[in-house]
Design a protein around this motif. Structure first.
Motif, short mmCIF file in Angstrom:
data_model
loop_
_atom_site.label_atom_id
_atom_site.label_comp_id
_atom_site.label_asym_id
_atom_site.label_seq_id
_atom_site.Cartn_x
_atom_site.Cartn_y
_atom_site.Cartn_z
N UNK A 46 -6.60 -10.28 -10.40
CA UNK A 46 -7.02 -8.89 -10.25
C UNK A 46 -5.80 -7.99 -10.29
N UNK A 47 -5.96 -6.83 -10.93
CA UNK A 47 -4.86 -5.87 -11.02
C UNK A 47 -5.39 -4.45 -10.82
N UNK A 48 -4.73 -3.67 -9.97
CA UNK A 48 -3.67 -4.10 -9.04
C UNK A 48 -4.26 -4.78 -7.82
N UNK A 49 -3.40 -5.32 -6.99
CA UNK A 49 -3.86 -5.99 -5.77
C UNK A 49 -4.19 -4.97 -4.70
N UNK A 50 -4.91 -5.42 -3.69
CA UNK A 50 -5.18 -4.55 -2.55
C UNK A 50 -3.88 -4.28 -1.80
N UNK A 51 -3.74 -3.12 -1.17
CA UNK A 51 -2.51 -2.81 -0.43
C UNK A 51 -2.21 -3.88 0.63
N UNK A 52 -0.92 -4.12 0.82
CA UNK A 52 -0.49 -5.12 1.80
C UNK A 52 0.68 -4.56 2.60
N UNK A 53 0.79 -5.03 3.82
CA UNK A 53 1.90 -4.63 4.69
C UNK A 53 2.84 -5.80 4.89
N UNK A 59 11.19 -2.93 10.24
CA UNK A 59 10.36 -1.98 9.51
C UNK A 59 9.11 -2.66 8.95
N UNK A 60 8.07 -1.86 8.77
CA UNK A 60 6.85 -2.30 8.11
C UNK A 60 6.71 -1.53 6.81
N UNK A 61 6.67 -2.27 5.70
CA UNK A 61 6.60 -1.66 4.38
C UNK A 61 5.22 -1.92 3.78
N UNK A 62 4.56 -0.86 3.35
CA UNK A 62 3.27 -1.00 2.67
C UNK A 62 3.53 -1.00 1.16
N UNK A 63 2.94 -1.97 0.49
CA UNK A 63 3.22 -2.14 -0.94
C UNK A 63 1.96 -2.60 -1.66
N UNK A 64 1.76 -2.09 -2.87
CA UNK A 64 0.66 -2.52 -3.73
C UNK A 64 1.25 -3.34 -4.87
N UNK A 65 0.98 -4.64 -4.85
CA UNK A 65 1.52 -5.52 -5.88
C UNK A 65 0.78 -5.32 -7.21
#
Length: 208
Positions: A46-53, A59-65
């Motif tokens: 699946x593209x893009x992926x669901x947001x992940x932390x 630090x906590x970084x939120x990223x969408x792969x």
């Protein structure tokens, strides 16, 4: 002698090799998707992926792969980057030592070095070069039937069932492009390359 030497020196200069054109991100993504298409272990993409932390230090970084891949029921997050983009990626350093999102999904980065690693890249190119090979209904049934009967066969033996297509190996590889046959793309294409039936992505309506 001096006149002759001067004439030789005034000849056409040798052309210099042009530097290789850097790979674009779109090219790398296309190569990556082709690999995923031929990888029998990948169940879905699946593209893009669901947001992940991601927890990186304090630090906590939120990223969408770019992609979320499911392999053996487990989800993986993947980013496809050029070498230049890799330098500014927020998770580059953490991903080197292994990184997983807070929800447990493993994260990795694919670059030109990993996507085009040999012998896999050449194997994928050889298989995809056969995707337009026409395979008659008779050859298709014979190839798949013998794999159903035997399970796993050598490529050279499986190609021996082909009767109507001029190149039996190309016929087998063409069915691999359709997702009907599984081939280990991490190894070179050889006579002893193992081939087997691939699980159909849809339910067989005639199974009882």
């Amino acid at each position: 002698m001096s006149d002759r030497r001067s004439e030789r020196r005034q000849g056409t200069p040798r052309t210099k090799k042009r530097p290789a054109t850097p790979l674009t991100r779109n090219t790398l993504i296309a190569d990556f998707l082709t690999i995923c298409e031929l990888d029998p272990e990948i169940e879905s993409l699946r593209a893009p992926a669901d947001p992940a932390e991601f927890r990186v230090g304090d630090c906590t970084i939120e990223h969408i792969a770019d992609f979320e891949i499911v392999r053996d029921g487990q989800s993986f997050l993947v980013d496809v980057l050029t070498d230049e983009d890799l330098l500014t990626h927020p998770l580059r350093t953490a991903a080197i030592h292994g990184l997983a999102a807070e929800d447990g999904r493993h994260f990795s980065i694919e670059t030109a070095a990993s996507i085009r690693a040999e012998p896999r890249f050449m194997t994928v190119r050889l298989i995809m070069a056969c995707r337009r090979t026409p395979v008659t209904a008779g050859d298709r049934v014979r190839i798949l039937h013998q794999l159903d009967e035997v399970g796993t066969m050598r490529l050279v033996d499986c190609a021996g069932a082909v009767m109507n297509t001029q190149d039996g190996v190309a016929a087998v590889l063409a069915l691999a492009c359709e997702g009907l046959i599984a081939i280990d793309i991490s190894r070179p294409i050889l006579p002893e390359t193992q081939v087997r039936r691939r699980r159909l992505p849809f339910t067989d309506p005639f199974s009882f």
